[in-house]
Design a protein around this motif. Sequence first.
Motif, mmCIF file in Angstrom:
data_model
loop_
_atom_site.group_PDB
_atom_site.id
_atom_site.type_symbol
_atom_site.label_atom_id
_atom_site.label_comp_id
_atom_site.label_asym_id
_atom_site.label_seq_id
_atom_site.Cartn_x
_atom_site.Cartn_y
_atom_site.Cartn_z
ATOM 1 N N PHE A 8 -19.610 -3.123 83.050
ATOM 2 C CA PHE A 8 -19.031 -3.673 84.263
ATOM 3 C C PHE A 8 -17.555 -3.330 84.343
ATOM 4 C CE2 PHE A 8 -18.136 -7.186 87.383
ATOM 5 C CZ PHE A 8 -18.808 -6.575 88.408
ATOM 6 N N MET A 9 -16.738 -4.149 84.963
ATOM 7 C CA MET A 9 -15.340 -3.806 85.160
ATOM 8 C C MET A 9 -14.439 -4.643 84.277
ATOM 9 S SD MET A 9 -14.488 -5.366 88.895
ATOM 10 C CE MET A 9 -16.002 -5.662 89.764
ATOM 11 N N ARG A 10 -13.355 -4.038 83.861
ATOM 12 C CA ARG A 10 -12.380 -4.712 83.026
ATOM 13 C C ARG A 10 -10.987 -4.440 83.583
ATOM 14 N NH1 ARG A 10 -15.800 -7.734 81.823
ATOM 15 N NH2 ARG A 10 -17.322 -7.289 80.260
ATOM 16 N N PRO A 11 -10.239 -5.488 83.925
ATOM 17 C CA PRO A 11 -8.918 -5.301 84.511
ATOM 18 C C PRO A 11 -7.876 -4.893 83.472
ATOM 19 C CG PRO A 11 -9.360 -7.618 84.196
ATOM 20 C CD PRO A 11 -10.611 -6.888 83.814
ATOM 21 N N SER A 21 -8.540 -8.950 97.362
ATOM 22 C CA SER A 21 -7.468 -9.646 98.046
ATOM 23 C C SER A 21 -7.129 -8.948 99.362
ATOM 24 C CB SER A 21 -6.222 -9.669 97.162
ATOM 25 O OG SER A 21 -5.128 -10.179 97.876
ATOM 26 N N THR A 22 -6.773 -9.736 100.359
ATOM 27 C CA THR A 22 -6.284 -9.152 101.619
ATOM 28 C C THR A 22 -4.761 -9.148 101.640
ATOM 29 O OG1 THR A 22 -6.420 -11.295 102.720
ATOM 30 C CG2 THR A 22 -8.316 -9.802 102.940
ATOM 31 N N GLY A 23 -4.143 -9.709 100.617
ATOM 32 C CA GLY A 23 -2.693 -9.697 100.523
ATOM 33 C C GLY A 23 -2.203 -8.412 99.894
ATOM 34 N N PRO A 24 -0.908 -8.103 100.024
ATOM 35 C CA PRO A 24 -0.373 -6.873 99.445
ATOM 36 C C PRO A 24 -0.396 -6.929 97.926
ATOM 37 C CG PRO A 24 1.392 -8.232 100.298
ATOM 38 C CD PRO A 24 0.111 -8.897 100.690
ATOM 39 N N GLY A 25 -0.735 -5.832 97.321
ATOM 40 C CA GLY A 25 -0.760 -5.754 95.867
ATOM 41 C C GLY A 25 -1.611 -4.604 95.396
ATOM 42 N N TRP A 26 -1.978 -4.650 94.125
ATOM 43 C CA TRP A 26 -2.781 -3.587 93.528
ATOM 44 C C TRP A 26 -3.525 -4.132 92.322
ATOM 45 C CZ3 TRP A 26 -1.388 -2.721 88.486
ATOM 46 C CH2 TRP A 26 -0.104 -3.116 88.122
ATOM 47 N N ILE A 27 -4.528 -3.363 91.893
ATOM 48 C CA ILE A 27 -5.281 -3.724 90.693
ATOM 49 C C ILE A 27 -5.788 -2.439 90.039
ATOM 50 C CG2 ILE A 27 -7.458 -4.055 91.954
ATOM 51 C CD1 ILE A 27 -7.995 -6.394 89.929
ATOM 52 N N LEU A 28 -5.731 -2.382 88.719
ATOM 53 C CA LEU A 28 -6.253 -1.257 87.953
ATOM 54 C C LEU A 28 -7.383 -1.785 87.085
ATOM 55 C CD1 LEU A 28 -6.309 1.598 86.761
ATOM 56 C CD2 LEU A 28 -4.432 0.912 85.249
ATOM 57 N N MET A 29 -8.579 -1.236 87.287
ATOM 58 C CA MET A 29 -9.761 -1.684 86.553
ATOM 59 C C MET A 29 -10.398 -0.504 85.812
ATOM 60 S SD MET A 29 -10.193 -4.897 87.557
ATOM 61 C CE MET A 29 -11.811 -5.551 87.820
ATOM 62 N N LEU A 30 -10.989 -0.796 84.674
ATOM 63 C CA LEU A 30 -11.865 0.167 84.009
ATOM 64 C C LEU A 30 -13.278 -0.163 84.425
ATOM 65 C CD1 LEU A 30 -10.539 0.340 80.352
ATOM 66 C CD2 LEU A 30 -9.917 1.753 82.307
ATOM 67 N N ARG A 31 -14.052 0.844 84.740
ATOM 68 C CA ARG A 31 -15.461 0.626 85.084
ATOM 69 C C ARG A 31 -16.313 1.386 84.079
ATOM 70 N NH1 ARG A 31 -16.750 -2.126 90.211
ATOM 71 N NH2 ARG A 31 -18.787 -1.537 89.467
ATOM 72 N N HIS A 32 -17.393 0.772 83.689
ATOM 73 C CA HIS A 32 -18.358 1.416 82.798
ATOM 74 C C HIS A 32 -19.730 0.881 83.166
ATOM 75 C CE1 HIS A 32 -19.540 2.682 78.461
ATOM 76 N NE2 HIS A 32 -19.932 3.541 79.359
ATOM 77 N N ASP A 33 -20.189 1.285 84.355
ATOM 78 C CA ASP A 33 -21.468 0.821 84.852
ATOM 79 C C ASP A 33 -21.990 1.814 85.890
ATOM 80 O OD1 ASP A 33 -19.618 0.319 86.841
ATOM 81 O OD2 ASP A 33 -20.361 -1.652 87.327
ATOM 82 N N GLU A 34 -23.199 1.631 86.304
ATOM 83 C CA GLU A 34 -23.793 2.462 87.355
ATOM 84 C C GLU A 34 -23.523 1.788 88.687
ATOM 85 O OE1 GLU A 34 -25.193 5.370 86.875
ATOM 86 O OE2 GLU A 34 -25.170 5.285 84.694
ATOM 87 N N TRP A 35 -22.440 2.194 89.355
ATOM 88 C CA TRP A 35 -22.077 1.582 90.617
ATOM 89 C C TRP A 35 -21.837 2.671 91.644
ATOM 90 C CZ3 TRP A 35 -17.643 1.249 93.801
ATOM 91 C CH2 TRP A 35 -17.686 0.226 94.748
ATOM 92 N N GLY A 36 -22.614 2.678 92.679
ATOM 93 C CA GLY A 36 -22.461 3.703 93.713
ATOM 94 C C GLY A 36 -22.604 5.087 93.131
ATOM 95 N N ASP A 37 -21.736 5.986 93.538
ATOM 96 C CA ASP A 37 -21.797 7.352 93.032
ATOM 97 C C ASP A 37 -20.777 7.589 91.917
ATOM 98 O OD1 ASP A 37 -19.496 7.230 94.524
ATOM 99 O OD2 ASP A 37 -19.917 9.001 95.726
ATOM 100 N N GLY A 123 -8.805 -13.381 86.286
ATOM 101 C CA GLY A 123 -9.351 -14.720 86.456
ATOM 102 C C GLY A 123 -10.867 -14.681 86.439
ATOM 103 N N GLN A 124 -11.447 -13.531 86.787
ATOM 104 C CA GLN A 124 -12.906 -13.355 86.769
ATOM 105 C C GLN A 124 -13.335 -12.508 85.583
ATOM 106 O OE1 GLN A 124 -13.265 -11.367 90.489
ATOM 107 N NE2 GLN A 124 -13.085 -13.221 91.694
ATOM 108 N N GLU A 125 -12.540 -11.513 85.248
ATOM 109 C CA GLU A 125 -12.866 -10.576 84.171
ATOM 110 C C GLU A 125 -11.690 -10.477 83.211
ATOM 111 O OE1 GLU A 125 -15.682 -8.755 83.628
ATOM 112 O OE2 GLU A 125 -16.623 -9.784 85.294
ATOM 113 N N GLU A 126 -11.968 -10.100 81.974
ATOM 114 C CA GLU A 126 -10.914 -9.903 80.996
ATOM 115 C C GLU A 126 -11.054 -8.546 80.341
ATOM 116 O OE1 GLU A 126 -10.826 -13.066 78.172
ATOM 117 O OE2 GLU A 126 -10.423 -14.583 79.679
#
Length: 173
Positions: A8-11, A21-37, A123-126
């Motif tokens: 899954f994803m790890r921030p 979020s709909t507010g201004p900002g950014w997020i960097l996540m690692l993904r290791h799953d079968e999601w989309g393409d 807050g959801q993922e670590e």
Amino acid sequence: INPVDKEFMRPISCFDGGDYSTGPGWILMLRHDEWGDQVPPNAWFRMTGGVDPETEEDAWNSGDLWISECWAPYEWVHMAYTFDEDTDTLIGYINGQLAGVTIVPESRGVASDTNPLILGQTGQEEYQGLMDEVLVYDVALTEIAIWNLVYPIAIPIENPGFEDPVLDEDAHN
């Protein structure tokens, strides 16, 4: 970073607390799953906030940069991202090399004076793994500057007080 093998994803970091979020900002996540393409393991940098120019409603997506197969479990990898507000260009570098470029919708920004910088969780993922030498700049670094962060160049400095030792030629025969 040196992540462990997790699904899954790890921030890695964020500046608004969430990837939807709909507010201004950014997020960097690692993904290791079968999601989309997307092919695992990959990195996902999302610029959040702003208004969708077509619908004129708050937008949380469309500012995404995906870099596929850019990390491996239990191995160190250097990741760097830059954002140029004048051109709305988001660029990702892996181990000092250009790995991805995208133009994000207007009105996206990397900072807000009300949101904290968060490392390793949303807050959801670590994030699980190691991080070292986390740097945040208030300017977009050049490709050469990022390369030099990964592969520093030793520059000789003159030292006028240093004297070369005089060698006794008989001692080396």
